[in-house]
Design an enzyme around this catalytic site. Structure first.
Site, PDB file in Angstrom:
ATOM      1  N   GLU A 129       0.806  -1.224   0.000  1.00 36.90           N
ATOM      2  CA  GLU A 129       0.000   0.000   0.000  1.00 36.90           C
ATOM      3  C   GLU A 129       0.841   1.277   0.000  1.00 36.90           C
ATOM      4  O   GLU A 129       0.359   2.340   0.414  1.00 36.90           O
ATOM      5  CB  GLU A 129      -0.939   0.000   1.207  1.00 36.90           C
ATOM      6  CG  GLU A 129      -1.996  -1.092   1.128  1.00 36.90           C
ATOM      7  CD  GLU A 129      -3.171  -0.819   2.046  1.00 36.90           C
ATOM      8  OE1 GLU A 129      -4.256  -0.531   1.542  1.00 36.90           O
ATOM      9  OE2 GLU A 129      -2.983  -0.889   3.277  1.00 36.90           O
ATOM     10  N   HIS A 148      -0.935   5.880   7.560  1.00 39.56           N
ATOM     11  CA  HIS A 148      -2.073   5.016   7.216  1.00 39.56           C
ATOM     12  C   HIS A 148      -2.297   4.027   8.351  1.00 39.56           C
ATOM     13  O   HIS A 148      -1.369   3.348   8.784  1.00 39.56           O
ATOM     14  CB  HIS A 148      -1.799   4.258   5.910  1.00 39.56           C
ATOM     15  CG  HIS A 148      -2.801   3.176   5.641  1.00 39.56           C
ATOM     16  ND1 HIS A 148      -4.161   3.398   5.678  1.00 39.56           N
ATOM     17  CD2 HIS A 148      -2.659   1.854   5.350  1.00 39.56           C
ATOM     18  CE1 HIS A 148      -4.799   2.277   5.418  1.00 39.56           C
ATOM     19  NE2 HIS A 148      -3.918   1.315   5.230  1.00 39.56           N
ATOM     20  N   HIS A 150      -5.281   1.148  10.318  1.00 40.52           N
ATOM     21  CA  HIS A 150      -6.531   0.372  10.309  1.00 40.52           C
ATOM     22  C   HIS A 150      -7.197   0.573  11.675  1.00 40.52           C
ATOM     23  O   HIS A 150      -7.674  -0.368  12.287  1.00 40.52           O
ATOM     24  CB  HIS A 150      -6.241  -1.106  10.045  1.00 40.52           C
ATOM     25  CG  HIS A 150      -5.533  -1.364   8.757  1.00 40.52           C
ATOM     26  ND1 HIS A 150      -4.882  -2.545   8.484  1.00 40.52           N
ATOM     27  CD2 HIS A 150      -5.369  -0.582   7.652  1.00 40.52           C
ATOM     28  CE1 HIS A 150      -4.341  -2.481   7.267  1.00 40.52           C
ATOM     29  NE2 HIS A 150      -4.626  -1.300   6.747  1.00 40.52           N
ATOM     30  N   HIS A 218     -11.831  -0.298   5.882  1.00 41.92           N
ATOM     31  CA  HIS A 218     -10.374  -0.440   5.830  1.00 41.92           C
ATOM     32  C   HIS A 218      -9.671   0.337   6.943  1.00 41.92           C
ATOM     33  O   HIS A 218      -9.000  -0.260   7.780  1.00 41.92           O
ATOM     34  CB  HIS A 218      -9.903   0.020   4.446  1.00 41.92           C
ATOM     35  CG  HIS A 218      -8.453  -0.201   4.164  1.00 41.92           C
ATOM     36  ND1 HIS A 218      -7.948  -0.280   2.892  1.00 41.92           N
ATOM     37  CD2 HIS A 218      -7.392  -0.344   4.982  1.00 41.92           C
ATOM     38  CE1 HIS A 218      -6.641  -0.485   2.942  1.00 41.92           C
ATOM     39  NE2 HIS A 218      -6.285  -0.518   4.206  1.00 41.92           N
TER      40      HIS A 218
END
Ligand SMILES: [Zn+2]
Length: 290
Positions: A129, A148, A150, A218
């Site tokens: 990613e 980023h 989760h 996500h």
């Protein structure tokens, strides 16, 4: 003798050597054998400490601190990542090799271009990613760091109709809005991962000029003018989401911060950021043997 450079080159790039050692060593003299063995040791010693040229060690340390502290708080688990734009080459960025955030060290930080290609890969595996980072850096010249996660607290707000809104002053940056990116809208049924540039570009477009974008089913991405700010926003996005879920569960109307209150409070937060950052550095120091 012409075999020596090829063998060393193969070791450095992590490629298997197909020749059986017992046969080729036996045909070489002791001096050459010593050179080969020394070469193996040198290549192995260099592998974990590939330097990122032109980068202050303090910036690398911020990426390590951010990765570890977000893992420590449960905002990141075995997945997720913290990156920084290269300070002297704005078309490159710095990101760990593929590794759980709690385990990231300075030696794991690699350099990438905005197409997601690793510079001096040295055979290390990279995050699928990474295009989250590359395409946001491409779209947003003001962004110097991308995180980023989760984040468990945030997930309900990525799949429900309730927008994530600022509950309190620490999450004031949410007052500007937190759009939700639905990967299925333009890409149909996927494995949910931002695994190519077109997905990253779509995500960056939904982020727009905001500090946060939620990803349906996500997680989320936060950005900022520094690693400290992007990490701060990742942490308080998660905390705010948990608090908002509680407030909604209490029933009745929730009295959120207004955009004006958010803008004023965010200015104060950015001015006093080092106070909490220094606390976080101290928190993860034992894990780095400090
Ligand atoms: Zn992800």
């Amino acid at each position: 003798m012409t075999a020596t450079p090829k063998i060393l080159l193969a070791v450095r790039f992590g490629q298997p050597i197909k020749t059986r050692p017992s046969s080729w060593l036996a045909r070489l003299g002791p001096t050459v054998v010593f050179a080969l063995l020394f070469g193996f040791a040198e290549a192995r010693a260099q592998a974990p400490s590939v330097a990122v040229s032109g980068v202050d060690a303090a910036l690398i340390e911020d990426i390590v601190t951010g990765s570890r502290v977000l893992a420590d708080f449960g905002v990141l688990d075995g997945f997720g990542h913290v990156s920084a734009r290269h300070p002297t080459n704005p078309n490159h960025f710095l990101l760990s090799r593929s590794l759980a955030p709690a385990l990231v060290t300075a030696a794991d930080i690699m350099e990438f271009d905005l197409d997601g290609n690793a510079v001096g890969n040295n055979g290390r595996s990279v995050f699928l990613e990474r295009f989250i980072h590359s395409e946001i850096y491409r779209a947003r010249p003001d962004v110097m760091s991308v995180v980023h996660t989760h984040s468990p607290g945030v997930i309900p707000f990525t799949v429900s109709q309730a927008p994530l809104r600022p509950m309190y002053h620490n999450a004031a940056f949410l007052a500007a809005g937190a759009p939700v990116w639905d990967i299925r809208k333009d890409f149909g049924e996927t494995d949910m991962l931002v695994r190519d540039p077109s997905l990253g570009k779509s995500l960056a477009q939904t982020l727009g000029d905001k500090a946060v974008v939620l990803m349906r089913g996500h997680g989320d991405v936060t950005v900022g003018p520094s690693v400290k700010v992007a990490v701060f926003r990742a942490y308080y996005t998660d905390v705010n989401a948990r608090l908002q879920s509680q407030a909604i569960a209490l029933g009745g109307d929730v009295n959120y911060l207004t955009p004006g209150e958010g803008a004023k409070a965010d200015t104060v937060n950015l001015a006093v950021l080092d106070r909490i950052w220094n606390l976080w550095r101290m928190r993860i120091a034992p894990s780095l043997g400090k």
